[in-house]
Design a protein around this motif. Structure first.
Motif, PDB file in Angstrom:
ATOM      1  N   GLY A  50       0.808  -1.210   0.000  1.00  0.00           N
ATOM      2  CA  GLY A  50       0.000   0.000   0.000  1.00  0.00           C
ATOM      3  C   GLY A  50       0.839   1.257   0.000  1.00  0.00           C
ATOM      4  N   GLY A  51       1.659   1.436   1.017  1.00  0.00           N
ATOM      5  CA  GLY A  51       2.478   2.637   1.161  1.00  0.00           C
ATOM      6  C   GLY A  51       3.053   2.686   2.557  1.00  0.00           C
ATOM      7  N   ASP A  52       3.624   3.835   2.927  1.00  0.00           N
ATOM      8  CA  ASP A  52       4.216   3.965   4.256  1.00  0.00           C
ATOM      9  C   ASP A  52       3.179   3.799   5.363  1.00  0.00           C
ATOM     10  OD1 ASP A  52       6.727   4.306   3.242  1.00  0.00           O
ATOM     11  OD2 ASP A  52       6.789   6.479   3.518  1.00  0.00           O
ATOM     12  N   GLY A  53       1.945   4.289   5.115  1.00  0.00           N
ATOM     13  CA  GLY A  53       0.881   4.142   6.099  1.00  0.00           C
ATOM     14  C   GLY A  53       0.531   2.680   6.325  1.00  0.00           C
ATOM     15  N   ALA A  54       0.494   1.910   5.239  1.00  0.00           N
ATOM     16  CA  ALA A  54       0.222   0.482   5.354  1.00  0.00           C
ATOM     17  C   ALA A  54       1.355  -0.224   6.090  1.00  0.00           C
ATOM     18  CB  ALA A  54       0.036  -0.132   3.963  1.00  0.00           C
ATOM     19  N   PHE A  55       2.584   0.213   5.861  1.00  0.00           N
ATOM     20  CA  PHE A  55       3.732  -0.384   6.551  1.00  0.00           C
ATOM     21  C   PHE A  55       3.619  -0.147   8.055  1.00  0.00           C
ATOM     22  CE2 PHE A  55       7.996  -0.726   8.192  1.00  0.00           C
ATOM     23  CZ  PHE A  55       8.571  -1.749   7.464  1.00  0.00           C
ATOM     24  N   LEU A  56       3.300   1.084   8.458  1.00  0.00           N
ATOM     25  CA  LEU A  56       3.141   1.389   9.877  1.00  0.00           C
ATOM     26  C   LEU A  56       2.038   0.547  10.500  1.00  0.00           C
ATOM     27  CD1 LEU A  56       3.448   5.291   9.777  1.00  0.00           C
ATOM     28  CD2 LEU A  56       5.118   3.697  10.734  1.00  0.00           C
TER      29      LEU A  56
END
Length: 267
Positions: A50-56
């Motif tokens: 997804g992105g950095d938000g999904a990684f967090l």
């Protein structure tokens, strides 16, 4: 193949668009001898899509696994935590199969509310902000030293990797993740004859403990943000911070260091 990295868990939002893109990746992973698991605790590698938000979110929802490798795959542009794009199937699988894979370790922040009553971890930052359109006050302690009384909209405590996020918008410093430290920044501090703060971001080593004691005047309690999640701190009085021993491991790719990412994102 390294047997310690054969079980893959995919963390993603089940939208039609993502499902279409992840299906061929899962099939290709199986063809290369990987096992796709439904339980994150059984995984050796956790892939956030997804992105950095999904990684967090993946790190938080899977419990900040210290014994697993986290990999970020972007569905758009590469971010700070995403080293691959969703179309780069071969790149991801090649990295996972490499016997000489290099691992990057990101420090995390340990946040304790009310003397061990509740403990959280953060990969980016912890924010303490006013829940209403009104300032609130906190006494700030470094170790056992009373440092200042803060009154304003809030404070941000960030890890080195979090220094490129919320903290950067407050003119904080960008900090190399190889440094074992964390950063403290102010949100709209009030400075007058009654309240005086440092007025700039500052760094604390991993040997330091930071404590906020919330003044209980008017029962105005702030909201605590843990990375990209919010927590009501009602009835909480003391919030403590230390750099944690828990580290998040990710794939370290050639020519894609933290400073490569800073240059790509901001310059």
């Amino acid at each position: 193949m390294n047997n310690e990295r054969k079980n893959l868990y995919f963390f993603y939002r089940q939208t039609e668009e993502v499902l279409q893109k992840i299906t061929p990746l899962i099939s290709l992973a199986k063809q290369h001898g990987f096992t796709i698991v439904d339980d994150a605790q059984s995984a050796n590698v956790i892939v956030a899509i997804g992105g950095d938000g999904a990684f967090l979110q993946a790190v938080r929802k899977t419990g900040f696994r210290n014994d697993a490798l986290y990999v970020g795959m972007s569905t758009g542009e590469l971010g700070f935590y995403c080293d691959f794009t969703i179309e780069d199937h071969e790149g991801l699988l090649h990295a996972m199969k490499s016997e000489n894979i290099e691992v990057r370790k990101y420090p995390t922040l340990k946040v304790t509310i009310d003397e061990e009553d509740t403990t959280f971890h953060c990969l980016n930052e912890c924010s303490i902000r006013s829940s209403v359109i009104k300032t609130f006050a906190m006494d700030v302690f470094i170790d056992d030293l009373y440092f200042e009384t803060f009154r304003g909209d809030g404070m941000i405590v960030s890890t080195p990797t979090g220094s490129t996020a919320y903290t950067k918008s407050l003119n904080g410093s960008i900090v190399d993740p190889m440094l074992r430290c964390y950063q403290v920044s102010e949100l709209a501090s009030l400075n007058n004859n009654h309240y005086r703060t440092l007025g700039s971001s500052f760094l604390l080593s991993d040997q330091r403990k930071l404590t906020f004691k919330i003044q209980q005047e008017n029962s105005q309690f702030p909201i605590i943000g843990m990375d990209n999640e919010a927590l009501s701190s009602k009835h909480s009085e003391v919030i403590s911070f230390q750099l944690s021993d828990v580290v998040i491991k990710t794939v370290k790719l050639k020519n894609n260091s933290f400073w490569h990412k800073v240059k790509r994102s901001f310059l």
